[in-house]
Design an enzyme around this catalytic site. Structure first.
Site, mmCIF file in Angstrom:
data_model
loop_
_atom_site.group_PDB
_atom_site.id
_atom_site.type_symbol
_atom_site.label_atom_id
_atom_site.label_comp_id
_atom_site.label_asym_id
_atom_site.label_seq_id
_atom_site.Cartn_x
_atom_site.Cartn_y
_atom_site.Cartn_z
ATOM 1 N N GLY A 14 0.827 -1.211 0.000
ATOM 2 C CA GLY A 14 0.000 0.000 0.000
ATOM 3 C C GLY A 14 0.853 1.250 0.000
ATOM 4 O O GLY A 14 0.551 2.224 0.693
ATOM 5 N N ASP A 64 -3.073 -7.861 -4.984
ATOM 6 C CA ASP A 64 -4.291 -7.988 -4.203
ATOM 7 C C ASP A 64 -3.992 -8.972 -3.079
ATOM 8 O O ASP A 64 -4.082 -10.194 -3.263
ATOM 9 C CB ASP A 64 -5.443 -8.486 -5.069
ATOM 10 C CG ASP A 64 -6.750 -8.605 -4.291
ATOM 11 O OD1 ASP A 64 -6.739 -8.423 -3.054
ATOM 12 O OD2 ASP A 64 -7.785 -8.900 -4.910
ATOM 13 N N TYR A 160 -12.830 -4.045 10.987
ATOM 14 C CA TYR A 160 -11.513 -3.409 10.981
ATOM 15 C C TYR A 160 -10.845 -3.564 12.344
ATOM 16 O O TYR A 160 -9.678 -3.969 12.429
ATOM 17 C CB TYR A 160 -11.652 -1.934 10.621
ATOM 18 C CG TYR A 160 -10.353 -1.164 10.635
ATOM 19 C CD1 TYR A 160 -9.498 -1.206 9.537
ATOM 20 C CD2 TYR A 160 -9.982 -0.394 11.729
ATOM 21 C CE1 TYR A 160 -8.299 -0.497 9.535
ATOM 22 C CE2 TYR A 160 -8.787 0.316 11.737
ATOM 23 C CZ TYR A 160 -7.953 0.257 10.638
ATOM 24 O OH TYR A 160 -6.756 0.947 10.643
#
Length: 255
Positions: A14, A64, A160
């Site tokens: 990321g 991914d 999360y």
């Protein structure tokens, strides 16, 4: 203390924006060869690569990480070009709202699966392949980006919070198992950070209330997280392995 990552290879997931980009910019400025991954935002990733200081052997890869086979194929390609991996910064993650009182069950399931597959299972698989390479070469550093939400909860983003709590437990387990191989595992748990992912929240009415959670009356900057990652990645900080460091401006204190 002078940080220098000359002849070191640093992989940042990321890495095209937010905390990941700040880490990429800092490690590159400290002479590392920086490899960043991105999932969908190719334009941002290409822009980041061109902005990196120090003309090292930088690269970007699409990944991914929610799909195990994609992680395996990525490492096969990566190790063909980079025979050594010194530092892995697991930064990539998703933050999907799913209020239990509003959401339908199908969407609830889908959100949980996507979040856990990306934020926990994906990181676990990255740690697996990275640590196997680090064992082969005699050591390395793994830095996992967690969250304040793992401790205080995230009522609108429960998957999360759960993924980050699991990340903490996994990281500490790996810190024990990998220490004999001279691999240290470090966990950084930010509160809110000013990134693209949080912009819609911080720019809304609730943004001011979030900033007031800290006595500094602000949220963290990406550079603040990046600097901490660089310190942990440097030599001499191996004995902090397994520790979780908060970076939330005293907005949430735990003992």
């Amino acid at each position: 203390m002078l940080l220098d990552f000359s002849e070191k290879t640093v992989l940042i997931t990321g890495g095209s924006r937010g905390i990941g980009k700040a880490c990429a910019m800092l490690f590159a400025s400290l002479n590392a060869d920086v490899i960043i991954t991105y999932n969908k935002n190719l334009d941002d990733a290409e822009r980041t690569i061109t902005q990196l200081p120090h003309r090292g052997n930088h690269a970007l890869y699409q990944l991914d990480q929610s799909k195990p086979k994609c992680v395996q194929r990525f490492f096969d390609k990566f190790l063909d070009h980079y025979p050594q991996l010194d530092v892995l910064v697991n930064n990539a993650g998703i933050y999907l709202e799913h209020k239990i009182e509003e959401i339908e069950f199908d969407e609830w399931q889908h959100t949980w699966q996507d979040t856990i597959n990306t934020n926990l299972n994906g990181v676990a698989n990255l740690c697996y392949f990275a640590s196997r390479q680090m064992m082969h070469q005699g050591g390395g550093k793994i830095i996992n980006i967690s969250s304040r939400g793992a401790f205080r909860g995230e009522p609108n983003h429960p998957a999360y919070a759960a993924s980050k709590a699991g990340l903490n437990a996994m990281s500490q387990s790996l810190a024990v198992s990998l220490a004999p191989s001279n691999i240290s595992v470090h966990i950084i748990a930010p509160g809110f950070v000013e990134t693209d992912m949080t912009a819609s929240i911080l720019n809304a009415d609730e943004g001011e209330e979030i900033k007031k959670q800290s006595p500094f009356n602000r949220v963290a900057a990406t550079d603040e997280v990046a600097r901490l990652a660089a310190v942990y990645a440097s030599e001499g900080f191996e004995f902090t392995s397994g520790g979780i460091i908060d970076i939330n401006g005293a907005s949430y204190l735990r003992t």
